[in-house]
Each structure stands twice: as C-alpha cells, then as structure tokens.
Design an enzyme around this catalytic site. Structure first.
Site, PDB file in Angstrom:
ATOM      1  N   GLY A 261     104.118 -37.068 -22.908  1.00 58.63           N
ATOM      2  CA  GLY A 261     102.866 -37.794 -22.723  1.00 58.63           C
ATOM      3  C   GLY A 261     102.497 -37.920 -21.256  1.00 58.63           C
ATOM      4  O   GLY A 261     101.344 -37.718 -20.867  1.00 58.63           O
TER       5      GLY A 261
ATOM      6  N   HIS B 171     113.166 -40.047 -25.948  1.00 60.83           N
ATOM      7  CA  HIS B 171     112.652 -39.729 -24.621  1.00 60.83           C
ATOM      8  C   HIS B 171     111.628 -38.605 -24.612  1.00 60.83           C
ATOM      9  O   HIS B 171     110.757 -38.566 -23.752  1.00 60.83           O
ATOM     10  CB  HIS B 171     113.808 -39.367 -23.682  1.00 60.83           C
ATOM     11  CG  HIS B 171     114.465 -40.563 -23.060  1.00 60.83           C
ATOM     12  ND1 HIS B 171     113.836 -41.318 -22.097  1.00 60.83           N
ATOM     13  CD2 HIS B 171     115.666 -41.132 -23.257  1.00 60.83           C
ATOM     14  CE1 HIS B 171     114.648 -42.303 -21.726  1.00 60.83           C
ATOM     15  NE2 HIS B 171     115.757 -42.223 -22.419  1.00 60.83           N
ATOM     16  N   GLY B 172     111.768 -37.653 -25.560  1.00 63.41           N
ATOM     17  CA  GLY B 172     110.858 -36.514 -25.548  1.00 63.41           C
ATOM     18  C   GLY B 172     109.392 -36.928 -25.570  1.00 63.41           C
ATOM     19  O   GLY B 172     108.540 -36.267 -24.979  1.00 63.41           O
ATOM     20  N   ASP B 173     109.081 -38.036 -26.229  1.00 63.98           N
ATOM     21  CA  ASP B 173     107.680 -38.447 -26.373  1.00 63.98           C
ATOM     22  C   ASP B 173     107.040 -38.904 -25.066  1.00 63.98           C
ATOM     23  O   ASP B 173     106.030 -38.341 -24.650  1.00 63.98           O
ATOM     24  CB  ASP B 173     107.562 -39.529 -27.445  1.00 63.98           C
ATOM     25  CG  ASP B 173     107.756 -38.978 -28.844  1.00 63.98           C
ATOM     26  OD1 ASP B 173     107.026 -38.053 -29.218  1.00 63.98           O
ATOM     27  OD2 ASP B 173     108.637 -39.474 -29.563  1.00 63.98           O
ATOM     28  N   PRO B 174     107.583 -39.945 -24.414  1.00 63.07           N
ATOM     29  CA  PRO B 174     106.912 -40.354 -23.168  1.00 63.07           C
ATOM     30  C   PRO B 174     106.978 -39.287 -22.087  1.00 63.07           C
ATOM     31  O   PRO B 174     106.053 -39.190 -21.260  1.00 63.07           O
ATOM     32  CB  PRO B 174     107.667 -41.623 -22.749  1.00 63.07           C
ATOM     33  CG  PRO B 174     108.953 -41.607 -23.489  1.00 63.07           C
ATOM     34  CD  PRO B 174     108.688 -40.861 -24.755  1.00 63.07           C
TER      35      PRO B 174
END
Lengths: 442, 424
Positions: free
Chosen positions: B189, B183-186
């Site tokens: 972003g 989840h940290g990525d989207p």
C-alpha cells in the site's frame, strides 16, 4: 507486457529533474531515497569522508575484484581493507542503487557551505540523524529554509522529533517492541519476537517517501516547503490493524497466536515434506475445496466451514491436514491450492526467490556490474509504472514525451565517486576540489 | 482556519479491498485527496465481515455485531477513515454507465482484484482511457499483470512467506514464524501510494497518464532485497535467530514483573555494556573480561541473557526502560494494546486519534503516520457506512437527478443494504 529497466544516465524516469540531498545512513533513510532514485530523482548521498555510511561496514560482503578500477578506493588506497570492504556489503549495495555519492565533512565550515549550495537548488532533503543533530550542525530546518523556502525536509528518527522518548536510543528490536508489533509475534507461551528483517525501519522509509511526495506536490503548488517528522515506532503503530482495533472496539486484547493467524486453523505456516507452506483458507467460500486437495473428506465437516468454526476446532483441523502436508512438496502444495483459487503460499528461501518462475518471467531481477563487488542480480523496482503511447492500446517502455523509462536502476556509488561531478556542477574547479580533498573536506 | 491539504485537488476512484489498496488510499485520504471507495452490494469489501456474523466476535463494538454488522467492523473502519463510500453494481448496464462517468472525472482508478477481474467486465486500461484519456490506473493483483502466476491470489500473510520474510523470522531452534499482522499489505500500500503520487506529478507536468502494474509479491521482495544479494555473495541462507543480532549482544526481549510483561534491551557498544553490567551486576560483571568486547559477548550470549533475565524478572518494563535510557542504553517496553493508547509519548504526539462513527460511537484509531509542519493532514471523518455517500457523489458530484438515483436504488444497482451473503 514487458518492462525495460534502464541503466543509462541519459534516460530519465518518472521523477526526472527532482533533486534530492540525501543525508541518510543505515536503513530507513536510505530506503526512502532509494525509492526516489529508482523513480529517476537525482539523489546525491552525502557521506562522511573516510568511513562513509556506516552501513558500508555491515556484512555479508562480496569477494572484491582483483582488478579494481582507478576510481575505486581499492585502487586509491591499496591495502586499506576497510575501504575495499566498504564497497562490497550486501545491504549498502542494495539500499543505495541509482544514487550519487559525495564524500563531504559537515563538521567543517566549507563542508556546510557546500551543503547549503546543494540545498539551494534541491527539492527534497532527507536525513535520519538523531533528533537535534542537524540543529547542532547549524543545518536545522530553519537554516535550510532560509536558503530555500520551497525545500521539503524529511527527518526520520526512532521516536520522532518531539515527545518524551525523542532522545531514546533504539535498534529495530526496541522499535518493533515499542510500536506494538512485537507483542503479537511469536508463541503465546514464549517470548515475543521481532521480524528477521528490519521491517519497521524499512516501512518508515517507505512512508517517508509518500509524505515527501505529498509535500513536494504542495511545494510546487504554493512555493512553500515544510518539515516532515517520521517516527519509526509510529510506523509500527500505524499498521497494527485488527490487533489494535480489537482492543479499541471490544476491550479484548489481541496477543500472540504463533503460526495460527487470528488463532484459527488453516491461516498460517505448516511443515511439509521439503520445508514449510502457507495453508490459507481464503477466500472463505472456497474452504470445502481443501478437503478435496488434501484427500480428507473429514475436512468438509460443516463444523469447520466458517472462520469461527476453524478457530474453535483448530487442533482438529490441523491434525487432519498434517499427514497430507508432510507427504507433499511446498511448490506442489502451493500450486494445488492456487489452481483451486485458494491463496496458498510457501515459505520461500532466498534460493527459492532467485529461482521463482514468476519473478523470472517478469524480469524482476536486474543484473548490475559493480567495479569492486562484481556482478549480482538485484531485485528491481518494487512497482512498475508503465507508460503508454498516445494511441490507445499500444504499450511499451519506449520513448514518450521525452521520458524513456519510468524508472532507472544503477549500481550503488563508490564512496565519493561523484565528488568531481557534483562539485563541478556547483562551479568548483579541478584544483579547488583537489585542495578540499587534501584538507579532508571531501 | 483549517490547514491546507496537499492532495486536495486529486480524486481517486478506489475499487480496492481488504488492506493493501485501502492502506494506500488511506494515506492519501488523510492528506486531503478525495477518495471514492466503491463497493458492490452483492460482494462488499470482505473486511466489513460476514452479513450475519456470530455474536461475541471481538472485531465489533463490545463484541456485539448489531443490526448492520457490515458497518460496525473495526478492521474495515480503521482503514477507511476520511474516505467517501458509494455502492454500485458493475454487472448491471445502468451501473456501468455510472461507473464510466465516475472514471471520466477521476484522476486515478485503483483496484486489487484478482488479475483480470475487471477485464472480464470489459474494462482494461485501454478501454477506461476512452472515458479519461490521461487516466492513471493502478492495478495491484497479488503477482502482477503478467507471468505464469498472474491469476493466482494471495493475502498479506502469504506475501510474508513468498517474499522470504517468514523464512528469516522465528525462534532459533524452531521453524519460520508469521508476524502478528500481514506485513505484505501495508508494504504494498505504501509503495503504491508513493508511486501513484509520482505519477500524478508527472501527469500534471506532461498531461500523460499511465498504467501502474503492482505485483504485491515483488513489492514485498523489494523490502528484503539485500538478503537476496547476501545469499548470492555467501551461498548462506539467512538464519532464524529469535531476537538476537549477528553483531551485538545482549539483544533480546526479557520477562518482567507482571503477567506477560516484557522489555527489550539491545547493547550495541562496549560502553553501553559497561553501563548495563554496572547496573545489573556491579563492578565484578563490568570487569569480567569475557564480556568486554562484542565478540566475547556474542560468544557468551546464553550466559548474558540469563544474567539480564534474572535482573529484569522482578522489575517493571517501563521502569527498566527509563533507567537504562538514562545511561544511553537502547531499551523499550514491549507495548500491548492498552499500553499504546495510554503511553505518554504517543499521547503527546497524537499518534492515535479518537473518532466518532455513527453506528459505533467514539473509538481510538491509528492516526496520520507522520507530522508535517505546514500541511499536517488529519483524520477527517469516520469510515463510511455501506453506500453512505451515494447521494452526495451521484447527485452533488455527478449531477444525477433524484429520479435517476431512485431508479438505481429500486433496481438494486445502488443502495445501503447488502444484497448477497457471498463475501470474497
């Protein structure tokens, strides 16, 4: 580099001058407008007179102040415990920082008229009622556009404004499931899991912010506003990444793998002496260092060198790592990996986060006083835009082009706290406002 | 006539890799922004996968890596739709000159290298402003550009842990559980995309660029921020409670007919419970006083979960969902990959789009995550193969003569084939 939060209405923010009418409640919509407000947009949150945003009644709650200020409901309605509690809920206080509150009844004619007056000069309206509610109130996009053709209206809902599930009822649980994320979370032999935090709703709120910014830029170019339809379930489908692509590309379904990321060892959560750590064997070429950190030469076995190898021999790798992990503390393990360039992590508790040296050093938490709830440390803005002076290299949050800070951070508003201010700006007199209050318009 | 593109006037030089940065620019690419994805032939975006992967890896079409596996990886290809792809070596002097020209014509530069990586090549926000005085520079290292952890690295999976998300996720009787994705990525972003758009708007009005410092960790903590306040109020850490809710019951996923088939049901009001009880247990259950209030249902949720489970176990997940929704009860099937692509709701809304990639053929991808009435945006084209748009960008955009481009190719500064096997 230092970052200076500002708790002063005279200072503005990156979106200074942007006006947002906020008809949101609960989680997804409020997170969207929180982001807009944090960047300096003027966000007027419309709440139902009486209870306000239902999120106000979701706990946990802070112990209310013994001497609440005059403006607070605690002073105005002595003995009304729900009203007092409504100013102290953790979720409401967090999701509504930097906003103004106007308590306005949209079910009466005068309330709708006031709303349309606000819409006339607004740039963005955000709402997250069930699809069709705005139309039934006579406040659908067509009506709003008639008043303000450049208005950007963002509607966030469970499944979107169209399609067979448009009217389906849902909580985070149902949306996480229908969006495909739940099927891939949890142990393969047990039931699929949702996240502890409402990440689908919050993520949809984030994307609504992005979409609203795209539409705002277009409206300022063309004079033309538009309606944006954001579905929470679709947010989930948009971030499935390999879980969807693997099936799309090879026809092989991705399913639950517990705490082993993609089924392989050393890409997930492990127990340690004082909690849990993330052993994450990336970047790939640094895997051999893990053997040194954990003092186990066997881990340097070439069979484990590749991701594929660690997938095939996952049980063996885990068994070799576990004894060392159970003898060491989470922060020590995290730093041992990081000092060797590995992306180790640890499962932080709330206390860990509040004490985290990195966050403290960056002044991430912002202390805010609230007249009823008291003083707490709030997580600051998720991202720090940072203005620079014209001379190259000189940085700072100081004055520049009339902008003193890229972001603003104020406590959440009391219910109806800005009734007088907002209506005064629309030209209503003190006595008219008092009359509306008596008639429950406000 | 094609619909207007809200971001058509913006050009972003995109040095970001893996997921957080690419998700940011993917959102903007579908809205018409010109995203120039720049990669090194020696160290291309690791989401393209290894130069020589094992056969049978399911990220590739039909699990077959093929001759150019770096162009055929689904992980990479789903995050770079609608972008231009170029290659360039910043360690070569001639490459640096080209990079500086690209910066001079770009509205923003975005990168998520390990903190300080670009600085070691001599590029900071200050030096880049010499080529573009009103540049917006988005730097998104794991922990931001200051503080004792600034040089540390982290992946989305690590951010789920360091932000507290993992701590509050898991079965009630067990330890923390990672999500099925990262989840940290989207999250980072999407935050970065919104702030970058606000910065582009600000610059349009003032002529001023800025430096945007993104700590992926702070971005993730912001999402669960309410829990840090809650902890300060109560001194209680959030509990892991599986799929259960502290406020409502029954509230869980329940097994259905078929292999690994599940339905979710969330009863949030007494009225919904009356309806559900009537369906699964008739009047006797609907009138059982133990369950008439939410406090009572919370107290007896083990019993309730078992009653619901007995009813769902022989029924089909979609059928249950339709039946309960007709009575206004929140319910939904737990959808799997094939279900998602065939689901009538997502089909009607065009949630997933079929795109043909020259080395992959037609495949389904996630589409634009919102609908806009005037500027809907679209997935414009498939993810670029390595260096696919070199000629277009270097010749047509920068106006470099053919001989100069050929020289860069000969010296390995640009190209379409990886020159190293080291992938970070």
């Amino acid at each position: 580099m230092t970052f200076s939060p500002v708790d002063n209405p005279a200072l503005s923010g990156l979106l200074a001058g942007v006006k947002v009418v906020d008809l949101t409640h609960y989680i997804s919509g409020p997170y969207c407008t929180k982001l807009l407000a944090t960047l300096g947009a003027e966000v007027v949150k419309i709440e139902r007179p009486g209870p306000g945003d239902p999120m106000r009644q979701v706990g946990p709650f802070a112990e209310p102040s013994k001497t609440p200020p005059k403006a607070s409901p605690a002073a105005q309605q002595p003995g009304d415990e729900a009203a007092i509690r409504g100013e102290t809920g953790a979720w409401f206080l967090y999701l509504n920082t930097s906003k103004k509150s106007l308590a306005l009844d949209l079910k009466c004619q005068q309330g709708r008229e006031i709303l349309l007056q606000l819409v006339k000069t607004a740039d963005i309206l955000v709402e997250n009622f069930a699809p069709g509610v705005m139309d039934r109130l006579g406040l659908g996009y067509t009506q709003l556009q008639a008043v303000n053709p450049a208005l950007v209206m963002a509607s966030i809902s469970n499944y979107g404004q169209t399609g067979p599930y448009r009217d389906w009822k849902a909580t985070e649980l149902n949306l996480y499931a229908a969006g495909g994320l739940m099927n891939i979370t949890g142990e393969p032999e047990r039931e699929p899991l949702k996240e502890g935090a409402p990440l689908a709703q919050l993520g949809a709120g984030q994307n609504a912010f992005v979409a609203a910014m795209c539409a705002l830029l277009y409206a300022e170019d063309s004079g033309q506003g538009q309606h944006i339809d954001i579905s929470i379930a679709e947010y989930a489908t948009n971030i499935l990444e390999n879980a969807l692509m693997q099936y799309s590309y090879s026809g092989v379904e991705y399913s639950r793998v517990g705490n082993r990321g993609y089924g392989r060892a050393a890409w997930g959560i492990y127990p340690c002496q004082d909690g849990y750590v993330g052993i994450i064997a990336g970047p790939d070429q640094r895997w051999p260092q893990v053997a040194g950190i954990m003092e186990r030469e066997e881990l340097a076995d070439p069979r484990f060198a590749s991701r594929q190898g660690r997938l095939i021999h996952a049980d063996e790798v885990d068994a070799l790592m576990l004894p060392w992990l159970l003898e060491h503390d989470k922060v020590d393990i995290f730093k041992a990996g990081q000092e060797d360039g590995l992306g180790f992590a640890y499962v932080a508790t709330m206390q860990d986060i509040l004490e985290m040296e990195q966050l403290q050093e960056r002044d991430y938490f912002v202390p805010l006083d609230h007249p009823v709830a008291g003083r707490f440390k709030y997580p600051g803005p998720p991202i720090s835009p940072h203005l620079f002076e014209d001379s190259l290299g000189k940085s700072g949050g100081g004055p520049g082009g009339g902008l003193n800070s890229a972001w603003v951070y104020r406590r959440a508003p009391l219910l109806g706290e800005h009734n007088g201010e907002v209506l005064g700006e629309l030209g209503y007199t003190r006595s008219e406002i008092d009359q509306m209050k008596a008639g429950w318009v406000l | 006539m094609a619909s207007p593109q809200p971001l058509k006037n913006f050009r972003i030089l995109d040095l970001s890799r893996i997921w957080a940065g690419p998700y940011c620019t993917k959102l903007m690419a579908d809205m018409g922004a010109e995203i120039i994805k720049m990669e090194s032939l020696r160290v291309y975006d690791s989401h393209r996968g290894p130069v020589s992967p094992a056969r049978g890896v399911v990220a590739y079409p039909d699990a077959e890596p093929g001759d150019e596996p770096w162009n055929r990886n689904g992980w990479f290809n789903c995050l770079h739709l609608s972008k231009y792809g170029i290659t360039l070596e910043l360690t070569e002097e001639s490459g640096r000159r080209v990079f500086e020209r690209l910066v001079s014509i770009s509205d923003a530069v975005i990168e998520n290298f390990r903190q300080g990586s670009l600085e070691r090549l001599g590029y900071t926000y200050e030096t880049l402003r010499q080529f573009r005085p009103d540049l917006i520079y988005v730097s998104m290292p794991a922990f931001g550009n200051s503080g004792p952890w600034q040089q540390y690295v982290a992946y989305g999976i690590g951010q789920e842990q360091l932000s507290g998300m993992a701590h509050m996720t898991g079965y009630a009787d067990d330890g923390p559980m990672k999500s099925g994705i990262n989840h940290g990525d989207p999250i980072t972003g999407s935050h970065a995309a919104g702030v970058l758009l606000a910065a582009l708007r600000y610059r349009r009005r003032t002529g001023r660029g800025m430096f945007i410092d993104v700590s992926q960790q702070e971005s993730a903590v912001s999402l669960i921020g309410a829990e840090t306040l809650a902890y300060q109020m109560t001194g209680q850490e959030p509990e892991r409670r599986g799929n259960r809710s502290p406020h409502h019951a029954p509230h869980n996923s329940y097994p259905c007919a078929g292999e690994d088939r599940w339905v979710t049901i969330a009863v949030t009001t007494d009225e919904q419970w009356q309806h559900l009880a009537g369906i699964i247990g008739g009047d006797a259950l609907a009138q059982d006083a133990r369950f008439s209030t939410s406090d009572g249902r919370l107290q007896h949720q083990d019993v309730l979960d078992e009653l619901v489970r007995q009813w769902t176990a022989s029924r089909e997940a979609y059928a249950i969902s339709h039946q309960l929704q007709q009575m206004g009860i929140p319910a939904s099937p737990v959808l799997r990959g094939p279900d998602l692509l065939e689901d009538p709701h997502y089909r009607e809304r065009g949630t997933f789009v079929e795109v043909t990639h020259p080395q992959v053929g037609p495949r389904w991808y996630p589409g634009v995550p919102w609908k806009m009435s005037v500027t809907p945006g679209q997935v414009h084209w498939a993810a670029p193969t390595l260096g696919q748009h070199n000629y277009q960008i270097y010749h047509e955009l920068l106006g470099m003569p053919g001989e100069e481009i050929a020289r860069l190719e000969e010296t390995g500064v640009i190209g379409t084939k990886p020159t190293g096997s080291r992938i970070i």
